[in-house]
Design a protein around this motif. Structure first.
Motif, PDB file in Angstrom:
ATOM      1  N   ILE A  79      26.761  58.944   7.273  1.00  0.00           N
ATOM      2  CA  ILE A  79      26.605  57.426   7.864  1.00  0.00           C
ATOM      3  C   ILE A  79      25.815  57.103   6.234  1.00  0.00           C
ATOM      4  O   ILE A  79      24.864  57.454   5.753  1.00  0.00           O
ATOM      5  CB  ILE A  79      25.111  56.265   8.650  1.00  0.00           C
ATOM      6  N   PRO A  80      26.905  56.307   5.278  1.00  0.00           N
ATOM      7  CA  PRO A  80      26.809  55.939   4.014  1.00  0.00           C
ATOM      8  C   PRO A  80      25.635  54.542   4.669  1.00  0.00           C
ATOM      9  O   PRO A  80      26.233  53.843   5.183  1.00  0.00           O
ATOM     10  CB  PRO A  80      27.911  55.586   3.116  1.00  0.00           C
ATOM     11  N   VAL A  81      24.510  55.233   3.431  1.00  0.00           N
ATOM     12  CA  VAL A  81      23.541  54.290   3.377  1.00  0.00           C
ATOM     13  C   VAL A  81      23.544  52.992   2.051  1.00  0.00           C
ATOM     14  O   VAL A  81      23.364  53.615   1.317  1.00  0.00           O
ATOM     15  CB  VAL A  81      21.788  54.542   3.724  1.00  0.00           C
ATOM     16  N   LYS A  82      23.236  51.740   2.152  1.00  0.00           N
ATOM     17  CA  LYS A  82      23.434  51.094   0.812  1.00  0.00           C
ATOM     18  C   LYS A  82      22.250  50.843   0.611  1.00  0.00           C
ATOM     19  O   LYS A  82      22.319  50.503  -0.117  1.00  0.00           O
ATOM     20  CB  LYS A  82      24.080  49.624   1.443  1.00  0.00           C
ATOM     21  N   GLY A  83      21.154  50.330   1.689  1.00  0.00           N
ATOM     22  CA  GLY A  83      19.516  50.160   1.296  1.00  0.00           C
ATOM     23  C   GLY A  83      19.637  50.203   2.740  1.00  0.00           C
ATOM     24  O   GLY A  83      20.055  50.253   3.539  1.00  0.00           O
ATOM     25  N   MET A  84      18.192  49.908   2.209  1.00  0.00           N
ATOM     26  CA  MET A  84      16.834  49.692   3.379  1.00  0.00           C
ATOM     27  C   MET A  84      16.707  48.042   4.003  1.00  0.00           C
ATOM     28  O   MET A  84      16.240  47.244   3.012  1.00  0.00           O
ATOM     29  CB  MET A  84      16.131  50.607   3.091  1.00  0.00           C
TER      30      MET A  84
END
Length: 95
Positions: A79-84
């Motif tokens: 799951i590629p995370v772009k930001g929190m």
């Protein structure tokens, strides 16, 4: 997920022997785990909903698969995370 679908429907580069072998492996994994493709899609949709409460993710690049060895089946997610996202007190407590 796209990679999974490409493998299932034979769009992967390589000989037909390898494609058939991969299809059989996927069928066996799904049979051992008693997971239908519809259930896997539902699981993916619900995981996305939960994760998006806390993170901005790249849904287009998300991959969820079942993988197995001789003794167990594992749910594998990339799951590629772009930001929190900023978690507020109400969000963290489920209110």
């Amino acid at each position: 997920m796209l990679e999974f679908l490409n493998r299932v429907f034979g769009r992967e580069a390589g000989g037909s022997k390898n494609v058939a072998k991969e299809r059989l492996r996927l069928v066996l994994v799904h049979d051992r785990a008693s997971v239908s493709p519809q259930l896997l899609q539902t699981l993916k949709t619900e995981l996305i909903k939960v994760i998006e409460k806390y993170m901005d993710i790249d849904e287009e690049s998300l991959e969820i698969n079942l993988d197995s060895n001789e003794t167990q089946v594992a749910l594998v997610a990339s799951i590629p995370v772009k930001g929190m996202k900023r978690v507020t007190r109400n969000l963290a407590s489920g209110i």
